[in-house]
Scaffold this motif. Structure first.
Motif, PDB file in Angstrom:
ATOM      1  N   PHE A 150       0.712  -1.287   0.091  1.00  0.00           N
ATOM      2  CA  PHE A 150      -0.192   0.100   0.052  1.00  0.00           C
ATOM      3  C   PHE A 150       0.754   1.260  -0.131  1.00  0.00           C
ATOM      4  O   PHE A 150       0.480   2.410   0.330  1.00  0.00           O
ATOM      5  CB  PHE A 150      -0.979   0.019   1.135  1.00  0.00           C
ATOM      6  CG  PHE A 150      -1.814  -1.104   1.177  1.00  0.00           C
ATOM      7  CD1 PHE A 150      -2.777  -1.354   0.220  1.00  0.00           C
ATOM      8  CD2 PHE A 150      -1.791  -1.988   2.187  1.00  0.00           C
ATOM      9  CE1 PHE A 150      -3.536  -2.600   0.197  1.00  0.00           C
ATOM     10  CE2 PHE A 150      -2.623  -3.351   2.133  1.00  0.00           C
ATOM     11  CZ  PHE A 150      -3.544  -3.254   1.206  1.00  0.00           C
ATOM     12  N   THR A 151       2.089   1.192  -0.083  1.00  0.00           N
ATOM     13  CA  THR A 151       2.994   2.346  -0.325  1.00  0.00           C
ATOM     14  C   THR A 151       3.056   2.747  -1.773  1.00  0.00           C
ATOM     15  O   THR A 151       3.528   3.576  -2.230  1.00  0.00           O
ATOM     16  CB  THR A 151       4.444   1.947   0.281  1.00  0.00           C
ATOM     17  OG1 THR A 151       4.990   0.982  -0.345  1.00  0.00           O
ATOM     18  CG2 THR A 151       4.018   1.884   1.818  1.00  0.00           C
ATOM     19  N   LEU A 218      -7.891   3.309   1.764  1.00  0.00           N
ATOM     20  CA  LEU A 218      -6.741   3.444   2.776  1.00  0.00           C
ATOM     21  C   LEU A 218      -6.912   4.575   3.738  1.00  0.00           C
ATOM     22  O   LEU A 218      -7.306   5.734   3.135  1.00  0.00           O
ATOM     23  CB  LEU A 218      -5.609   3.437   1.952  1.00  0.00           C
ATOM     24  CG  LEU A 218      -4.792   2.301   1.280  1.00  0.00           C
ATOM     25  CD1 LEU A 218      -3.712   2.598   0.419  1.00  0.00           C
ATOM     26  CD2 LEU A 218      -4.545   1.187   2.267  1.00  0.00           C
ATOM     27  N   ASN A 222      -1.571   4.200   6.016  1.00  0.00           N
ATOM     28  CA  ASN A 222      -1.781   3.223   4.900  1.00  0.00           C
ATOM     29  C   ASN A 222      -2.599   1.927   5.576  1.00  0.00           C
ATOM     30  O   ASN A 222      -2.151   0.960   5.397  1.00  0.00           O
ATOM     31  CB  ASN A 222      -0.523   2.453   4.381  1.00  0.00           C
ATOM     32  CG  ASN A 222       0.159   3.651   3.585  1.00  0.00           C
ATOM     33  OD1 ASN A 222      -0.506   4.454   2.975  1.00  0.00           O
ATOM     34  ND2 ASN A 222       1.202   3.772   3.574  1.00  0.00           N
TER      35      ASN A 222
END
Length: 311
Positions: A150-151, A218, A222
Motif C-alpha cells: 500500500f505504499t 486506505l 496506510n
C-alpha cells in the motif's frame, strides 16, 4: 426499519414545504431553527463513540492475486467502442476463461482478476450476432500483501479496485440490486410501503428499501479499512406513463431530471434527460451489433415484454 418514524419524517417534510410556500419571499429554501443551547448544562459522564468504519487485517500467507487487462476487438482487430455491450462476449467465452484462469476469476469492465498466473497473452473468440469478436487478455500486476503493497500508488490502487469489485460481486450474487451509485445496493425484499398526502392534498405512495453502501479504502498510516453506510432508497410507486400528457406536454418539465427504476430485467435506474414525441415503439435504432431493430421488438426479444400501445 421503523415505518412509523418514516411516515412522521415525510409528514414533517410536507408540512415544512407547505409552510414555506405561504411565506412572501423569493427564497424557497426551508431552514430548520437551531435549538437554543443551555450554557449551564454540563455532562460529567463517559461518552461512547461508535463508527461505521472497520479495520481490516491482512496476511502475507495468502496467495497472490493477478490482475489482467482485457481488450475487446472486432473481426478487423479494432477496439470496440465503449458503449458496446461486452457481456455477451464474456458469457460466450466462460468455458475457455474458466479453463485458463480457474473458476474463481472476476471480470469488471476491462479488467480480470484471478489466482492463477497466465504470463502469455490469452486470446478467445466469440460469435455474437453471426459476427466474430475477440478478447485479448494480458497480465498487468501480481498483487501480494506485504508491507510495501500500500505504499505503491499503482499497486495499492489495483488491490483496492479488486477488493471493491469483489464486494460488488458478492452483493449481486446474493440478490441485491445496484442503485446506480458507486458501491450502493438495496435488496428488493426489504421493501416497506408508505402512503401519505403531499402539500397539494393528493395521495402519494412510496416504496422504501433498505440501502447499504460499502467501500474499502486506505486511511491514515496506510491502514486498510471497510466503510459500511446504511440508508434508505425511496421510490414513487406510480408509473411515468401516468405523468405524461402527450397532447400539451404538461408534465414534461416535471419529470425531466427524475430518476426512474425499470420494472423488468435487473431493475436498473435511469435518469430522464429528454422526451422524444416524434418516435413510437415501431421506430428503429441501431443495437450494439449495428443492426436496426424496432423498440417493440427489442423489448420483446430481450425481456419478453409486449408493448401494447404501438402508436
Amino acid at each position: 426499519k421503523n415505518k412509523t418514524i418514516l411516515q412522521h419524517k415525510y409528514s414533517l417534510y410536507n408540512n415544512m414545504i407547505s409552510m414555506d410556500r405561504t411565506q412572501p419571499t423569493t427564497n424557497s429554501t426551508a431552514v430548520a431553527n437551531k435549538p437554543k443551547s443551555n450554557p449551564e448544562f454540563k455532562y460529567r459522564g463517559n461518552v461512547t463513540l461508535a463508527s461505521n468504519i472497520y479495520g481490516l487485517q491482512t496476511s502475507s500467507a495468502h496467495k497472490p492475486i493477478y490482475q489482467y487487462h482485457i481488450r475487446f476487438l472486432d473481426s478487423d482487430g479494432m477496439d470496440l467502442p465503449s458503449e458496446f455491450r461486452t457481456f455477451p462476449i464474456v458469457k460466450s467465452c466462460q468455458t475457455k476463461l474458466s479453463a485458463e484462469f480457474g473458476s474463481d476469476y472476476i471480470i469488471s469492465d476491462k479488467f480480470l482478476w484471478a489466482f492463477k498466473k497466465v504470463s502469455d497473452r490469452f486470446s478467445a473468440c466469440a460469435n455474437y450476432g453471426n459476427k466474430p469478436y475477440y478478447m485479448e487478455i494480458d497480465l498487468i500486476y501480481e498483487l501480494t500483501v506485504n508491507k510495501d503493497t500500500f505504499t505503491s500508488n499503482e499497486k495499492a490502487g489495483a488491490f483496492l479496485q479488486y477488493l471493491n469489485v469483489w464486494i460488488d460481486n458478492y452483493y449481486q450474487n446474493n440478490g441485491y440490486i445496484s442503485s446506480n451509485r458507486k458501491a450502493s445496493f438495496y435488496h428488493p425484499n426489504s421493501k416497506e410501503t408508505i402512503e401519505s398526502t403531499n402539500s397539494f392534498k393528493k395521495k402519494v405512495t412510496f416504496d422504501v428499501f433498505q440501502k447499504i453502501k460499502t467501500s474499502i479504502n486506505l486511511y491514515e498510516g496506510n491502514t486498510l479499512k471497510l466503510l459500511i453506510a446504511n440508508g434508505s432508497l425511496v421510490h414513487r410507486v406510480d408509473s411515468v406513463l401516468t405523468q405524461i400528457d402527450t397532447k400539451n406536454h404538461k408534465f414534461n418539465n416535471g419529470i425531466l431530471g427524475c430518476v426512474v427504476m425499470a420494472t423488468y430485467g435487473k431493475k436498473r435506474t435511469y435518469r430522464i434527460t429528454s422526451i422524444n414525441y416524434d418516435e413510437t415503439p415501431l421506430s428503429t435504432f441501431k443495437n450494439e451489433r449495428g443492426e436496426a431493430i424496432a423498440y417493440a421488438d427489442y423489448f420483446k426479444n430481450r425481456y419478453g415484454l409486449k408493448i401494447k400501445d404501438l402508436k
